[in-house]
Design an enzyme around this catalytic site. Structure first.
Site, PDB file in Angstrom:
ATOM      1  N   ARG A  18       0.937  -1.603  -0.067  1.00  0.00           N
ATOM      2  CA  ARG A  18       0.030  -0.383   0.001  1.00  0.00           C
ATOM      3  C   ARG A  18       0.818   1.035  -0.304  1.00  0.00           C
ATOM      4  NH1 ARG A  18      -3.596  -2.089   4.916  1.00  0.00           N
ATOM      5  NH2 ARG A  18      -1.923  -3.471   4.861  1.00  0.00           N
TER       6      ARG A  18
HETATM    7  C1  UD1 Z   1      -1.281  -7.023  11.363  1.00  0.00           C
HETATM    8  C2  UD1 Z   1      -2.463  -7.830  11.975  1.00  0.00           C
HETATM    9  C3  UD1 Z   1      -4.084  -7.044  12.227  1.00  0.00           C
HETATM   10  C4  UD1 Z   1      -3.476  -6.193  13.227  1.00  0.00           C
HETATM   11  C5  UD1 Z   1      -2.701  -5.064  12.391  1.00  0.00           C
HETATM   12  C6  UD1 Z   1      -1.822  -3.780  13.454  1.00  0.00           C
HETATM   13  C7  UD1 Z   1      -2.390 -10.042  11.509  1.00  0.00           C
HETATM   14  C8  UD1 Z   1      -2.880 -10.618   9.862  1.00  0.00           C
HETATM   15  N1  UD1 Z   1      -2.653  -8.602  10.910  1.00  0.00           N
HETATM   16  O1  UD1 Z   1      -2.665  -6.185   9.585  1.00  0.00           O
HETATM   17  O2  UD1 Z   1      -4.751  -7.520  12.556  1.00  0.00           O
HETATM   18  O3  UD1 Z   1      -4.238  -4.743  13.508  1.00  0.00           O
HETATM   19  O4  UD1 Z   1      -1.332  -5.608  11.400  1.00  0.00           O
HETATM   20  O5  UD1 Z   1      -0.681  -2.879  12.982  1.00  0.00           O
HETATM   21  O6  UD1 Z   1      -1.262 -10.264  11.889  1.00  0.00           O
HETATM   22  N2  UD1 Z   1       5.009  -9.295   7.378  1.00  0.00           N
HETATM   23  C9  UD1 Z   1       5.630 -10.055   7.157  1.00  0.00           C
HETATM   24  N3  UD1 Z   1       5.598 -11.043   6.912  1.00  0.00           N
HETATM   25  C10 UD1 Z   1       4.693 -11.455   6.254  1.00  0.00           C
HETATM   26  C11 UD1 Z   1       3.936 -10.135   6.146  1.00  0.00           C
HETATM   27  C12 UD1 Z   1       3.589  -9.178   6.987  1.00  0.00           C
HETATM   28  O7  UD1 Z   1       6.949  -9.546   8.389  1.00  0.00           O
HETATM   29  O8  UD1 Z   1       4.355 -12.209   5.396  1.00  0.00           O
HETATM   30  C13 UD1 Z   1       5.506  -7.659   8.546  1.00  0.00           C
HETATM   31  C14 UD1 Z   1       5.222  -6.029   7.566  1.00  0.00           C
HETATM   32  O9  UD1 Z   1       6.440  -6.547   7.085  1.00  0.00           O
HETATM   33  C15 UD1 Z   1       4.222  -5.905   9.027  1.00  0.00           C
HETATM   34  C16 UD1 Z   1       4.056  -6.495   9.341  1.00  0.00           C
HETATM   35  O10 UD1 Z   1       4.358  -7.688   9.272  1.00  0.00           O
HETATM   36  O11 UD1 Z   1       5.530  -5.074   9.722  1.00  0.00           O
HETATM   37  C17 UD1 Z   1       2.183  -6.715  10.002  1.00  0.00           C
HETATM   38  O12 UD1 Z   1       1.851  -6.947   8.484  1.00  0.00           O
HETATM   39  P1  UD1 Z   1       0.746  -6.110   7.598  1.00  0.00           P
HETATM   40  O13 UD1 Z   1       0.915  -6.814   6.082  1.00  0.00           O
HETATM   41  O14 UD1 Z   1       1.250  -4.341   7.770  1.00  0.00           O
HETATM   42  O15 UD1 Z   1      -0.086  -6.766   8.400  1.00  0.00           O
HETATM   43  P2  UD1 Z   1      -1.602  -5.610   8.840  1.00  0.00           P
HETATM   44  O16 UD1 Z   1      -2.778  -5.615   7.495  1.00  0.00           O
HETATM   45  O17 UD1 Z   1      -1.192  -4.545   8.724  1.00  0.00           O
HETATM   46 CA    CA Z   2       0.289  -3.155   8.772  1.00  0.00          CA
END
Ligand code: UD1
Ligand code: CA
Length: 347
Positions: A18
């Protein structure tokens, strides 16, 4: 509080779709430094046994960026969700003796040490298996929602994309920060499934798993919603910067600095300013500046990595880069001093 040892995992492998950026999301600057530094800086005073940063998208860049921190890196080669990212860190704990693991996201740069400390203390002293940080948001869109049962206990977390329209009305959100018993964590992760709209392994499903195994889940409510802001877009990046800038300017004012129209100022967090100094509107102070007592920094001036003595007047439109200004001096309007050290490659 009891003396349980803890370690931490910071998730930073995601693409940050995003953001519409060529650069990894956690490397974007918020309030003059990469987003992930804010999370690590909030965590460091808690003295974790070990901090593991999970990297994936642009892993080398993120690892290089964090190389001055005493952390381990774990690679998540494919970004298959937050649960999958935590799994990627498992082997990094083989030789670590920690009963509790705190899990944070690299994209929540507003979280503060005190809040993390209260959560950890609460988790340990009350002997929970799993604690989830939640907050009540005016606009909960895009966050995971907190589902409670009839008795008010945390039952599950549902992601925005999977939520029904009724669930979307819930305004208690998941802040993405957890404390969890290490043994439970790595056994429960095996039960995560990809049966959701995004086909990912959601870490958030750990809540339902804990309940199904008879472990009640603790909600640690963060009263300051600001701290839980997750940065997923350029708009949120700007909001995060604004909040951190405001926090710092308030600190300066509390310590005796006058800031006229504080909302027009950009002042880096590494700046030191003495008492009774006045900062006029529209001033930029970047890098590491030290400004003495009783100075006047006039509008449209830009100060970078400079040292200014006491009782100095810097008139309008001045540019000072790497300058050393003696006490009791007056710099005329439009003064230009550029002693910047040019950066060599690799700096
Ligand atoms: C996530 C939570 C959501 C919460 C929000 C808070 C999940 C499924 N959802 O959503 O409930 O309200 O954070 O901010 O956990 N990341 C990885 N590997 C991946 C995917 C993500 O390392 O495969 C890391 C990203 O770099 C990031 C964090 O995990 O720092 C959160 O990922 P993001 O995709 O931003 O999750 P949200 O949709 O914000
Ligand atoms: Ca996030």
């Amino acid at each position: 509080m009891s003396k349980k040892s803890f370690s931490a995992i910071v998730l930073a492998a995601g693409k940050g779709t995003r953001m519409k950026s060529a650069f990894a999301k956690v490397s974007h600057n918020v309030f003059f430094k990469p987003m992930i530094y804010h999370v690590l800086d909030a965590l460091l005073p808690l003295q974790a046994n070990q901090i593991v940063v999970v990297t994936g998208h642009q892993a080398e860049t993120v690892e290089r960026l964090c190389s001055d921190y005493n952390v381990r890196f774990a690679r998540q080669t494919e970004q298959l969700g937050t649960g999958h990212a935590v799994l990627a860190a498992q082997n990094s704990f083989d030789d670590i003796n920690s009963d509790v693991i705190m899990i944070l996201c690299g994209d929540t740069p507003l979280i503060q040490t005190e809040t993390l400390k209260s959560m950890l203390d609460n988790h340990i002293s009350e002997g929970h298996i799993l604690s989830v940080m939640t907050a009540v948001a005016e606009n909960p869109t895009n966050y995971g929602r907190i589902l409670l049962d009839d008795t008010g206990c945390l039952q599950a977390i549902v992601e925005e994309k999977d939520a029904t329209s009724e669930q979307k009305k819930i305004n208690e959100i998941n802040a993405g920060i957890y404390c969890i018993d290490k043994k439970f964590l790595f056994s429960a992760l095996k039960n995560l499934k990809t049966d959701n709209k995004q086909g990912e392994l959601y870490f958030t499903d750990i809540v339902a798993i804990a309940n199904s195994q008879g472990f009640p889940v603790n909600r640690f409510c963060c009263l300051n919603i600001e701290e839980t802001l997750g940065v997923n877009s350029r708009m949120e990046l700007a909001s995060a910067h604004q909040i951190l800038q405001k926090r710092f300017i308030y600190k300066l004012m509390e310590s005796g600095v006058t800031c006229i129209l504080p909302e027009t100022l950009s002042i880096s967090g590494d700046t030191v300013i003495g008492r009774d100094t006045v900062i006029s509107p529209n001033v930029f102070i970047g890098g590491k500046c030290v400004i003495g007592d009783n100075c006047l920094i006039s509008s449209f001036s830009c100060l970078l990595n400079s040292r200014i003595g006491d009782n100095v007047i810097v008139h309008e439109h001045s540019y000072l880069n790497g300058a050393e200004v003696e006490s009791n001096s007056t710099l005329s309007p439009g003064t230009h001093i550029n002693n910047s050290i040019s950066c060599t490659e690799g700096d």
